[in-house]
Design a protein around this motif. Sequence first.
Motif, PDB file in Angstrom:
ATOM      1  N   LYS A  81       0.883  -1.160   0.000  1.00 30.98           N
ATOM      2  CA  LYS A  81       0.000   0.000   0.000  1.00 30.98           C
ATOM      3  C   LYS A  81       0.920   1.210   0.000  1.00 30.98           C
ATOM      4  CE  LYS A  81      -3.634   2.344   2.439  1.00 30.98           C
ATOM      5  NZ  LYS A  81      -4.223   2.640   3.710  1.00 30.98           N
ATOM      6  N   ASP A  82       0.648   2.169  -0.852  1.00 26.22           N
ATOM      7  CA  ASP A  82       1.519   3.339  -0.981  1.00 26.22           C
ATOM      8  C   ASP A  82       1.595   4.098   0.347  1.00 26.22           C
ATOM      9  OD1 ASP A  82       2.975   5.549  -1.687  1.00 26.22           O
ATOM     10  OD2 ASP A  82       1.669   6.158  -3.335  1.00 26.22           O
ATOM     11  N   PRO A  83       2.761   4.099   0.991  1.00 30.36           N
ATOM     12  CA  PRO A  83       2.898   4.764   2.290  1.00 30.36           C
ATOM     13  C   PRO A  83       3.035   6.283   2.185  1.00 30.36           C
ATOM     14  CG  PRO A  83       4.981   3.812   1.641  1.00 30.36           C
ATOM     15  CD  PRO A  83       3.982   3.421   0.585  1.00 30.36           C
ATOM     16  N   THR A  84       3.042   6.809   0.967  1.00 28.38           N
ATOM     17  CA  THR A  84       3.221   8.253   0.806  1.00 28.38           C
ATOM     18  C   THR A  84       1.897   8.977   0.604  1.00 28.38           C
ATOM     19  OG1 THR A  84       3.497   8.225  -1.613  1.00 28.38           O
ATOM     20  CG2 THR A  84       5.461   7.809  -0.265  1.00 28.38           C
ATOM     21  N   LYS A  85       0.796   8.303   0.909  1.00 25.80           N
ATOM     22  CA  LYS A  85      -0.528   8.903   0.722  1.00 25.80           C
ATOM     23  C   LYS A  85      -1.394   8.697   1.956  1.00 25.80           C
ATOM     24  CE  LYS A  85      -1.010   8.235  -4.254  1.00 25.80           C
ATOM     25  NZ  LYS A  85      -1.795   7.568  -5.286  1.00 25.80           N
ATOM     26  N   GLY A  86      -2.309   9.617   2.157  1.00 28.50           N
ATOM     27  CA  GLY A  86      -3.380   9.470   3.128  1.00 28.50           C
ATOM     28  C   GLY A  86      -2.948   9.238   4.563  1.00 28.50           C
ATOM     29  N   LEU A  87      -3.748   8.427   5.238  1.00 26.96           N
ATOM     30  CA  LEU A  87      -3.510   8.173   6.659  1.00 26.96           C
ATOM     31  C   LEU A  87      -2.197   7.440   6.907  1.00 26.96           C
ATOM     32  CD1 LEU A  87      -7.057   7.287   8.048  1.00 26.96           C
ATOM     33  CD2 LEU A  87      -5.723   9.368   8.403  1.00 26.96           C
ATOM     34  N   SER A  88      -1.784   6.611   5.965  1.00 26.57           N
ATOM     35  CA  SER A  88      -0.496   5.922   6.135  1.00 26.57           C
ATOM     36  C   SER A  88       0.623   6.942   6.302  1.00 26.57           C
ATOM     37  CB  SER A  88      -0.183   5.037   4.926  1.00 26.57           C
ATOM     38  OG  SER A  88      -1.096   3.992   4.827  1.00 26.57           O
ATOM     39  N   LEU A  89       0.601   7.967   5.480  1.00 25.99           N
ATOM     40  CA  LEU A  89       1.626   9.014   5.546  1.00 25.99           C
ATOM     41  C   LEU A  89       1.556   9.759   6.875  1.00 25.99           C
ATOM     42  CD1 LEU A  89       3.883  10.680   4.257  1.00 25.99           C
ATOM     43  CD2 LEU A  89       2.118  12.059   3.144  1.00 25.99           C
ATOM     44  N   VAL A  90       0.364  10.088   7.314  1.00 23.84           N
ATOM     45  CA  VAL A  90       0.203  10.810   8.581  1.00 23.84           C
ATOM     46  C   VAL A  90       0.671   9.945   9.749  1.00 23.84           C
ATOM     47  CG1 VAL A  90      -1.468  11.851  10.173  1.00 23.84           C
ATOM     48  CG2 VAL A  90      -1.671  12.258   7.716  1.00 23.84           C
ATOM     49  N   PHE A  91       0.233   8.694   9.777  1.00 20.75           N
ATOM     50  CA  PHE A  91       0.621   7.813  10.881  1.00 20.75           C
ATOM     51  C   PHE A  91       2.130   7.584  10.917  1.00 20.75           C
ATOM     52  CE2 PHE A  91      -3.849   5.828  10.774  1.00 20.75           C
ATOM     53  CZ  PHE A  91      -4.308   6.725  11.724  1.00 20.75           C
ATOM     54  N   LEU A  92       2.724   7.355   9.759  1.00 20.11           N
ATOM     55  CA  LEU A  92       4.174   7.167   9.718  1.00 20.11           C
ATOM     56  C   LEU A  92       4.903   8.439  10.154  1.00 20.11           C
ATOM     57  CD1 LEU A  92       4.695   5.132   6.413  1.00 20.11           C
ATOM     58  CD2 LEU A  92       5.043   4.330   8.759  1.00 20.11           C
ATOM     59  N   SER A  93       4.398   9.584   9.736  1.00 24.14           N
ATOM     60  CA  SER A  93       5.026  10.856  10.101  1.00 24.14           C
ATOM     61  C   SER A  93       4.984  11.077  11.609  1.00 24.14           C
ATOM     62  CB  SER A  93       4.337  12.020   9.383  1.00 24.14           C
ATOM     63  OG  SER A  93       4.469  11.904   7.994  1.00 24.14           O
ATOM     64  N   VAL A  94       3.844  10.792  12.211  1.00 26.23           N
ATOM     65  CA  VAL A  94       3.719  10.946  13.665  1.00 26.23           C
ATOM     66  C   VAL A  94       4.591   9.913  14.376  1.00 26.23           C
ATOM     67  CG1 VAL A  94       2.138  10.746  15.629  1.00 26.23           C
ATOM     68  CG2 VAL A  94       1.437  12.007  13.592  1.00 26.23           C
ATOM     69  N   ALA A  95       4.507   8.672  13.936  1.00 25.56           N
ATOM     70  CA  ALA A  95       5.245   7.597  14.608  1.00 25.56           C
ATOM     71  C   ALA A  95       6.751   7.830  14.582  1.00 25.56           C
ATOM     72  CB  ALA A  95       4.915   6.253  13.963  1.00 25.56           C
ATOM     73  N   THR A  96       7.258   8.353  13.477  1.00 27.20           N
ATOM     74  CA  THR A  96       8.706   8.557  13.382  1.00 27.20           C
ATOM     75  C   THR A  96       9.166   9.823  14.093  1.00 27.20           C
ATOM     76  OG1 THR A  96       8.497   9.697  11.255  1.00 27.20           O
ATOM     77  CG2 THR A  96       8.918   7.316  11.199  1.00 27.20           C
ATOM     78  N   SER A  97       8.227  10.648  14.541  1.00 24.59           N
ATOM     79  CA  SER A  97       8.639  11.918  15.149  1.00 24.59           C
ATOM     80  C   SER A  97       8.296  12.041  16.630  1.00 24.59           C
ATOM     81  CB  SER A  97       8.018  13.086  14.378  1.00 24.59           C
ATOM     82  OG  SER A  97       6.614  13.040  14.452  1.00 24.59           O
ATOM     83  N   LEU A  98       7.707  11.036  17.221  1.00 25.25           N
ATOM     84  CA  LEU A  98       7.348  11.136  18.641  1.00 25.25           C
ATOM     85  C   LEU A  98       8.574  11.294  19.538  1.00 25.25           C
ATOM     86  CD1 LEU A  98       4.389   8.632  19.012  1.00 25.25           C
ATOM     87  CD2 LEU A  98       4.325  11.123  19.143  1.00 25.25           C
ATOM     88  N   ASP A  99       9.668  10.664  19.159  1.00 21.37           N
ATOM     89  CA  ASP A  99      10.876  10.817  19.968  1.00 21.37           C
ATOM     90  C   ASP A  99      11.377  12.264  19.945  1.00 21.37           C
ATOM     91  OD1 ASP A  99      11.480  10.466  17.295  1.00 21.37           O
ATOM     92  OD2 ASP A  99      13.081   9.025  17.621  1.00 21.37           O
ATOM     93  N   ALA A 100      11.113  12.974  18.861  1.00 17.71           N
ATOM     94  CA  ALA A 100      11.508  14.383  18.780  1.00 17.71           C
ATOM     95  C   ALA A 100      10.706  15.234  19.766  1.00 17.71           C
ATOM     96  CB  ALA A 100      11.333  14.906  17.355  1.00 17.71           C
ATOM     97  N   LEU A 101       9.493  14.817  20.074  1.00 17.49           N
ATOM     98  CA  LEU A 101       8.683  15.502  21.082  1.00 17.49           C
ATOM     99  C   LEU A 101       9.384  15.448  22.438  1.00 17.49           C
ATOM    100  CD1 LEU A 101       5.683  16.713  21.453  1.00 17.49           C
ATOM    101  CD2 LEU A 101       5.184  14.466  22.399  1.00 17.49           C
ATOM    102  N   ALA A 102       9.885  14.279  22.789  1.00 16.53           N
ATOM    103  CA  ALA A 102      10.592  14.118  24.061  1.00 16.53           C
ATOM    104  C   ALA A 102      11.876  14.943  24.090  1.00 16.53           C
ATOM    105  CB  ALA A 102      10.910  12.643  24.306  1.00 16.53           C
ATOM    106  N   VAL A 103      12.559  15.017  22.965  1.00 19.63           N
ATOM    107  CA  VAL A 103      13.777  15.827  22.895  1.00 19.63           C
ATOM    108  C   VAL A 103      13.432  17.303  23.083  1.00 19.63           C
ATOM    109  CG1 VAL A 103      15.640  16.594  21.364  1.00 19.63           C
ATOM    110  CG2 VAL A 103      15.084  14.165  21.541  1.00 19.63           C
TER     111      VAL A 103
END
Length: 185
Positions: A99-121
């Motif tokens: 499933k194309d990960p660069t579209k829709g909710l997949s993109l949003v979820f991946l973007s959030v998931a990969t950036s949560l550690d930056a929130l802690a920083v």
Amino acid sequence: MPFYEIFIISVALAMDAFTIAVACGLCMPEVSKRQNFRLSFHFGLFQALMPLLGWLAGLTVKSMVETYAPWISFFLLAFVGGKMIQESFETDDSCDTYKDPTKGLSLVFLSVATSLDALAVGLSFSIMDYPIAFPCVMIGITALVLTSFGLWLGKSFAKASSYSHIAERIGGVVLILIGLKLLLQ
């Protein structure tokens, strides 16, 4: 905080995005310039905004935790680093269904998931009284560049997936070491 430390943190935080990008590149039948831009831009944007959100959240609790700031920063960074190391040992056979990960909710979820550690920083930066503007820009640009490179690498080298786990482990260790440095200052 010196430039080189911000750069090291940026690279460490971008390892999740890099790893996901490599996996996406391995699984995607083709990677167009548009797909590369969408994934890289969104990963970079979320990586840049999350530290700001963490920093702003830290301002609200700062007076309550100033005494324990080095310990809190250490535990946050150690937790994120440990999580990155743990996840690097997990296997993922996500290429079975594409499933194309660069579209829709997949993109949003991946973007959030990969950036949560930056929130802690960002929260750590706030507690330690570090300015946030330059780190946000550096973190975002680093994530954007490494995401684009990861997509290219994943598409170009099917065997690259084993190296992405090593990169994520290194990123986790770096975050833990930076947390220790903050604790010992």
